[in-house]
Write a protein that holds these residues in place. Structure first.
Motif, PDB file in Angstrom:
ATOM      1  N   ILE A 196       0.841  -1.175   0.053  1.00  0.00           N
ATOM      2  CA  ILE A 196      -0.060  -0.071  -0.211  1.00  0.00           C
ATOM      3  C   ILE A 196       0.860   1.247   0.040  1.00  0.00           C
ATOM      4  N   THR A 197       0.833   2.141  -0.852  1.00  0.00           N
ATOM      5  CA  THR A 197       1.575   3.394  -0.951  1.00  0.00           C
ATOM      6  C   THR A 197       0.579   4.441  -0.065  1.00  0.00           C
ATOM      7  N   VAL A 198       1.177   5.152   0.730  1.00  0.00           N
ATOM      8  CA  VAL A 198       0.634   5.731   1.540  1.00  0.00           C
ATOM      9  C   VAL A 198       1.140   7.245   1.629  1.00  0.00           C
ATOM     10  N   HIS A 199       0.034   8.371   1.512  1.00  0.00           N
ATOM     11  CA  HIS A 199       0.517   9.529   1.746  1.00  0.00           C
ATOM     12  C   HIS A 199      -0.282   9.950   3.053  1.00  0.00           C
ATOM     13  N   PHE A 250       9.349   9.832  -6.474  1.00  0.00           N
ATOM     14  CA  PHE A 250       9.502  10.348  -8.000  1.00  0.00           C
ATOM     15  C   PHE A 250       8.672   9.239  -8.860  1.00  0.00           C
ATOM     16  N   LEU A 251       9.186   7.990  -8.706  1.00  0.00           N
ATOM     17  CA  LEU A 251       8.437   7.023  -9.764  1.00  0.00           C
ATOM     18  C   LEU A 251       6.885   6.803  -9.201  1.00  0.00           C
ATOM     19  N   GLU A 252       6.818   6.889  -7.999  1.00  0.00           N
ATOM     20  CA  GLU A 252       5.373   6.507  -7.663  1.00  0.00           C
ATOM     21  C   GLU A 252       4.505   7.800  -8.176  1.00  0.00           C
ATOM     22  N   TYR A 253       5.057   8.819  -8.315  1.00  0.00           N
ATOM     23  CA  TYR A 253       4.128   9.992  -8.887  1.00  0.00           C
ATOM     24  C   TYR A 253       4.057   9.899 -10.111  1.00  0.00           C
ATOM     25  N   MET A 254       5.297   9.402 -10.990  1.00  0.00           N
ATOM     26  CA  MET A 254       5.076   9.298 -12.348  1.00  0.00           C
ATOM     27  C   MET A 254       4.136   8.296 -12.611  1.00  0.00           C
ATOM     28  N   LYS A 255       3.968   6.998 -11.971  1.00  0.00           N
ATOM     29  CA  LYS A 255       3.155   6.266 -12.152  1.00  0.00           C
ATOM     30  C   LYS A 255       1.829   6.501 -11.938  1.00  0.00           C
ATOM     31  N   GLU A 256       1.430   7.290 -11.181  1.00  0.00           N
ATOM     32  CA  GLU A 256       0.050   7.816 -10.915  1.00  0.00           C
ATOM     33  C   GLU A 256      -0.139   8.740 -11.702  1.00  0.00           C
ATOM     34  N   GLY A 257       0.593   9.515 -12.629  1.00  0.00           N
ATOM     35  CA  GLY A 257       0.581  10.345 -13.443  1.00  0.00           C
ATOM     36  C   GLY A 257       0.098   9.752 -14.990  1.00  0.00           C
ATOM     37  N   GLY A 258       0.831   8.502 -14.881  1.00  0.00           N
ATOM     38  CA  GLY A 258       0.433   7.450 -16.176  1.00  0.00           C
ATOM     39  C   GLY A 258      -1.060   7.034 -15.946  1.00  0.00           C
ATOM     40  N   ASN A 259      -1.480   6.875 -14.651  1.00  0.00           N
ATOM     41  CA  ASN A 259      -2.811   6.182 -14.308  1.00  0.00           C
ATOM     42  C   ASN A 259      -3.966   7.294 -14.628  1.00  0.00           C
ATOM     43  N   GLY A 260      -3.517   8.574 -14.892  1.00  0.00           N
ATOM     44  CA  GLY A 260      -4.525   9.469 -15.284  1.00  0.00           C
ATOM     45  C   GLY A 260      -5.151  10.226 -13.778  1.00  0.00           C
TER      46      GLY A 260
END
Lengths: 320, 131, 252
Positions: free
Chosen positions: A275-278, A309-319
């Motif tokens: 689980i990625t947590v913010h 960084f990679l987490e955010y880029m993945k999220e960006g890719g998921n729209g």
């Protein structure tokens, strides 16, 4: 040589800036393509701000627009309190800039280059320039033509410091530098520049160097801000919770995990769940352990900047 | 130069937290003594190649904890609050004792056996100390 | 910035001055040769109109000098025009193609100031070369026993300089538009050629800019070329104004 006397005579407009750079919904287009697409960003005074993003994300375009090389197609921005469109001259008088290409005049010697910069700057501190040149061990009599790419970066940096800037903007300052020269430059940046009160705004796609020297980071992708935060804050608030279940949890449970506060991403592979947590990872961990599925193990994993960084880029890719 | 400070910027632990913990630890183990000068923000920024604001943040935190203080003309020094440091050291020690007991229990060591071991350690140490 | 511009253009300055000296000296010496040639048998084979023109141009030493030196289609003028175009074509495009434009624009200087400083330095270089060339011309002519009208020469120099400023302004304008040096160079030369075209059509002389850039009566000290100066000044100012306006809006 008196090209700058006209500006010198009138005092710079006084501003009461709250941030070194304040960007509001900025849009910059090349033809139909929006290189910067509604960017909003705030760089605190006194920070060392790492401006991150993949190649083509709009970093250089943003910087060019801040310095008035391009006009914005929408939105607004202030640098040191000066409007980037209407007060560009006053702004540039207080900003030092080292460009990505750091092209200088090949036919000039280093002292001639310094003379040129002195004549075109409002303030000038030759002793500071000399100090940096000496520190980098640059050949003082040499022509720019004879310098290596790394030496040109060092010269550009030394000259930028000559105008005693309140804000130093660097576009990929360490590209083309070997590891030692890179370390030296970053060291000067944090030790001399930032400790002297100058705000540093530098773009980079090398995460490790941003992680080392920056205290603030902003990530942009496709011309939009992904996140802007204090780096320590970012690291404290972004964690991964690794769970091992006694038996593989059903899809309904995975959906339930997704709905938990702070969970931004849930990946499952058999009995393992990630689980990625913010936000507050401890509370989330307690919530997960209170659920009716038996856990073998629950581990909170710290993320370094690259992971984040990679987490955010993945999220960006998921729209997202 | 603070050779006992070693920051890993690639770690997920915030850098200021690393500095706070390491300074705390250095004080606890006596690597730095009350009155000792800590490096200036600028010096530490250069030594560790990290942003000065991060160091300021760590120093502020340490100051709030009462472990260090800024004195005009002297920079940042380790606080001369012997009592509070002694108290802190004692607390740390007792916390470790607590951990030892808990770990022993989870390994299935009985209370009697643990007490016997503890007595043996005490006897051995103080006997050595007298010689 | 002036110092930097001068250092950058130093080879163009030296080269231009050297060529000007060479051509000025040669011009003085070719007069007698040309006359002899005209009187020879070979020249009588030439068609009448050209022969008449050449006879007229060589009717006196003064006329010959004026024609060789100040006519834009002749050696002296052509070299200067090309020098002006070379200087102008590199002004902005040279900075853009090398990437140094970003350093320049990051300084607290307005775009107008940047462009005008560069333009003024180039204009000064052109003036220096023209003046130097004509001084050599005067000197050699005097040594040959044909002292020229110095005031007429200076007035003609000034008029000629305005012509060069048109070429410089034109090249500068194209230099703002394009990001490489070659296209501004070629385009400026093409436009200059087009501007000269009406001069070759009988009756269209008044439309030909080059006819205003030089004046025989002025050279001979017979009159002051007021109308010519007015036209040349406006012609020189127009491309420069366009270049400034465009540079102010240009995105980098």
């Amino acid at each position: 040589m008196s090209t700058t006397t006209a500006i010198k005579q009138e005092a710079l407009p006084v501003t009461s800036e709250a941030a070194a750079i304040e960007i509001n919904n900025l849009v910059v287009s090349y033809g139909d393509k929006r290189a910067v697409d509604g960017l909003s960003l705030s760089v605190p005074i006194g920070s060392v701000y790492g401006f991150l993003g993949p190649n083509g994300a709009g970093k250089t375009t943003t910087i060019k627009t801040l310095l008035g090389f391009r006009q914005p197609n929408g939105g607004s921005a202030k640098v040191l309190g000066y409007d980037i469109v209407t007060q560009s001259l006053a702004l540039r008088a207080r900003v030092g800039y080292v460009s990505e290409v750091n092209s200088m005049y090949d036919y000039l010697t280093i002292p001639q280059m310094a003379d040129f910069c002195r004549a075109t700057s409002l303030r000038w501190d030759q002793s500071a320039v000399d100090r940096y040149l000496k520190m980098f061990g640059l050949p003082l009599k040499a022509r720019v033509k004879q310098l290596s790419k790394g030496m040109k970066s060092q010269l550009a940096f030394s000259l930028a410091m000559g105008s005693q800037p309140d804000l130093l903007i660097l576009d990929e300052p360490t590209s083309g530098l070997d590891p030692i020269a890179r370390h030296d430059l970053l060291n000067q940046l944090v030790g001399e520049v930032a400790a002297g009160g100058t705000t540093v705004f530098f773009s980079s796609h090398i995460l490790s160097e941003v992680e080392a020297v920056a205290d603030w980071v902003g990530i942009i992708n496709a011309g939009k801000l992904v996140i802007s935060s204090e780096l320590d804050q970012l690291k404290s608030s972004q964690k991964v919770l690794k769970l091992i279940y006694a038996e593989a949890p059903p899809p309904a449970e995975i959906d339930a995990l997704r709905a938990l506060p702070g969970a931004v991403r849930v990946d499952q592979e058999g009995r393992s769940v990630r689980i990625t947590v913010h936000g507050d990872v401890n509370t989330l961990s307690q919530l997960v352990q209170a659920r009716p599925y038996a856990l073998r193990d629950a581990e909170i994993v710290d993320l370094n900047l690259e992971d984040i960084f990679l987490e955010y880029m993945k999220e960006g890719g998921n729209g997202r | 130069m603070a050779i006992w400070l070693d920051v890993n910027s690639r770690s997920g632990v915030p850098i200021y937290v690393q500095i706070v913990e390491q300074v705390k630890h250095a004080i606890e183990v006596g690597a730095v003594q009350p009155g000792d000068q800590l490096p200036t923000v600028r010096q530490l920024a250069i030594d560790l190649t990290i942003a000065p604001n991060t160091i300021v943040k760590a120093y502020n935190e340490l100051q709030m904890l009462g472990l260090i203080e800024s004195k005009a003309g002297m920079g940042t020094i380790v606080a001369n609050l012997n009592g509070s440091i002694r108290k802190q050291q004692t607390e740390t020690l007792l916390a470790r004792l607590h951990d030892v007991v808990r770990d022993a229990a989870s390994l299935g060591i009985s209370a009697e056996e643990l007490a016997a071991r503890f007595d043996a350690e005490i006897n051995q140490f103080y006997k050595q100390g007298k010689e | 910035m002036v110092a930097k511009e001068l250092i950058e253009a130093r080879w163009k300055l030296f080269g231009g001055a050297l060529l000007a000296t060479l051509i000025a000296t040669l011009t003085d010496f070719t007069y007698s040769n040309t006359r002899e040639m005209l009187n020879s048998a070979a020249a009588s084979q030439q068609p009448g109109s050209i022969r008449d023109y050449m006879v007229q141009m060589t009717s006196s030493f003064d006329t010959f000098i004026w024609n060789s030196w100040f006519s834009l289609s002749n050696n002296g003028g052509l070299v200067m025009v090309v020098l002006a175009v070379i200087l102008g074509a590199g002004l902005i495009a040279g900075e853009v193609s090398k990437g140094s434009i970003f350093l320049l624009l990051s300084k607290p200087l307005s775009r107008e100031r940047v462009l005008l400083t560069k333009y003024v330095v180039s204009a000064a270089i052109l003036f220096a070369v023209v003046l130097f060339g004509s001084l050599v011309l005067l000197l050699v002519a005097a040594l040959q026993g044909h002292p020229q009208n110095t005031l007429g020469m200076l007035i003609s120099d000034l008029l000629f300089w305005f012509a060069l400023l048109f070429a410089l302004g034109l090249a500068t304008l194209f230099s703002v538009i394009f990001s490489d040096v070659l296209r501004p160079l070629a385009l400026a030369l093409v436009v200059l050629l087009l501007v000269a075209l009406p001069g070759f059509v009988p009756g269209w002389q008044a439309l030909s800019l080059p006819s205003y850039w030089t004046s025989l009566p002025a050279y001979l000290g017979q009159s002051f070329p007021l109308k010519e100066f007015a036209v040349a000044l406006v012609a020189a100012a127009l491309p420069l104004a366009a270049a400034v306006l465009l540079f102010r809006k240009q995105q980098y």
